[in-house]
Design an enzyme around this catalytic site. Sequence first.
Site, PDB file in Angstrom:
ATOM      1  N   SER A   9    -101.945  78.526  46.553  1.00  0.00           N
ATOM      2  CA  SER A   9    -103.398  78.549  47.453  1.00  0.00           C
ATOM      3  C   SER A   9    -104.220  78.281  47.356  1.00  0.00           C
ATOM      4  O   SER A   9    -104.326  78.602  45.494  1.00  0.00           O
ATOM      5  CB  SER A   9    -103.059  80.478  47.369  1.00  0.00           C
ATOM      6  OG  SER A   9    -104.638  81.406  48.158  1.00  0.00           O
TER       7      SER A   9
ATOM      8  N   VAL B 261    -105.796  77.300  39.173  1.00  0.00           N
ATOM      9  CA  VAL B 261    -105.091  75.944  39.029  1.00  0.00           C
ATOM     10  C   VAL B 261    -105.169  75.616  40.352  1.00  0.00           C
ATOM     11  O   VAL B 261    -104.917  74.489  40.314  1.00  0.00           O
ATOM     12  CB  VAL B 261    -103.419  76.584  38.273  1.00  0.00           C
ATOM     13  CG1 VAL B 261    -103.119  74.888  38.310  1.00  0.00           C
ATOM     14  CG2 VAL B 261    -104.004  77.457  37.442  1.00  0.00           C
ATOM     15  N   CYS B 262    -105.048  75.822  41.616  1.00  0.00           N
ATOM     16  CA  CYS B 262    -104.551  75.637  42.751  1.00  0.00           C
ATOM     17  C   CYS B 262    -105.849  74.701  43.332  1.00  0.00           C
ATOM     18  O   CYS B 262    -106.341  73.376  43.913  1.00  0.00           O
ATOM     19  CB  CYS B 262    -104.737  76.454  43.389  1.00  0.00           C
ATOM     20  SG  CYS B 262    -102.122  76.713  43.315  1.00  0.00           S
ATOM     21  N   SER B 263    -106.928  75.625  42.649  1.00  0.00           N
ATOM     22  CA  SER B 263    -108.360  74.940  43.230  1.00  0.00           C
ATOM     23  C   SER B 263    -108.620  73.500  42.149  1.00  0.00           C
ATOM     24  O   SER B 263    -109.212  72.263  42.540  1.00  0.00           O
ATOM     25  CB  SER B 263    -109.600  76.405  42.820  1.00  0.00           C
ATOM     26  OG  SER B 263    -110.334  75.430  43.022  1.00  0.00           O
TER      27      SER B 263
END
Length: 168
Positions: free
Chosen positions: A54, A59-61
């Site tokens: 997501s 971490v995804c960002s």
Amino acid sequence: MTPITFKNNPVTLVGKQLQVGDKAPDFTVLSNDLQPVSLGDSKGKIRLISVVPSVDTGVCSKQTHKFNEEAGKFEDDVEVLTISVDLPFAQARYRSVEEIGNIQILSDHRDLSFGDAYGVTIQELRLLARSIFVIDKDDTITYVEYVSEVTDHPDYQEALEAVEKLKA
């Protein structure tokens, strides 16, 4: 097969994990304006596909920002895609707020076409496992990373080096 965990708990991935040398499977995901996007739409280009659970998580960002920054340095023959199961509307909001402009952020929410074809759908969570795929201009996979702990970062440098090798 790489064992994958989420917060140190084992999870089940749907589909076959791909390897270097495999032909990249086609898929259909949605753009932020709900238009279908497939692998064939970037035929003839080098593709770096960054897969995140997501975009709205830490971490995804960071992963999305890293590849957006690097994509700004590539020529037109390289396409960078981030794929998650976030709704296209949430992805559009994220792109706007976070000023992401060098990559496409695409949604696999509708039918998990990408996740199942690339072996990254987490059965228990209906999320995609963090992974990276580099695909050459002839649709052959030249780099794969299935991150063993979904909350960890991928190896950015290795993925970027895989793209650079194809450009040479």
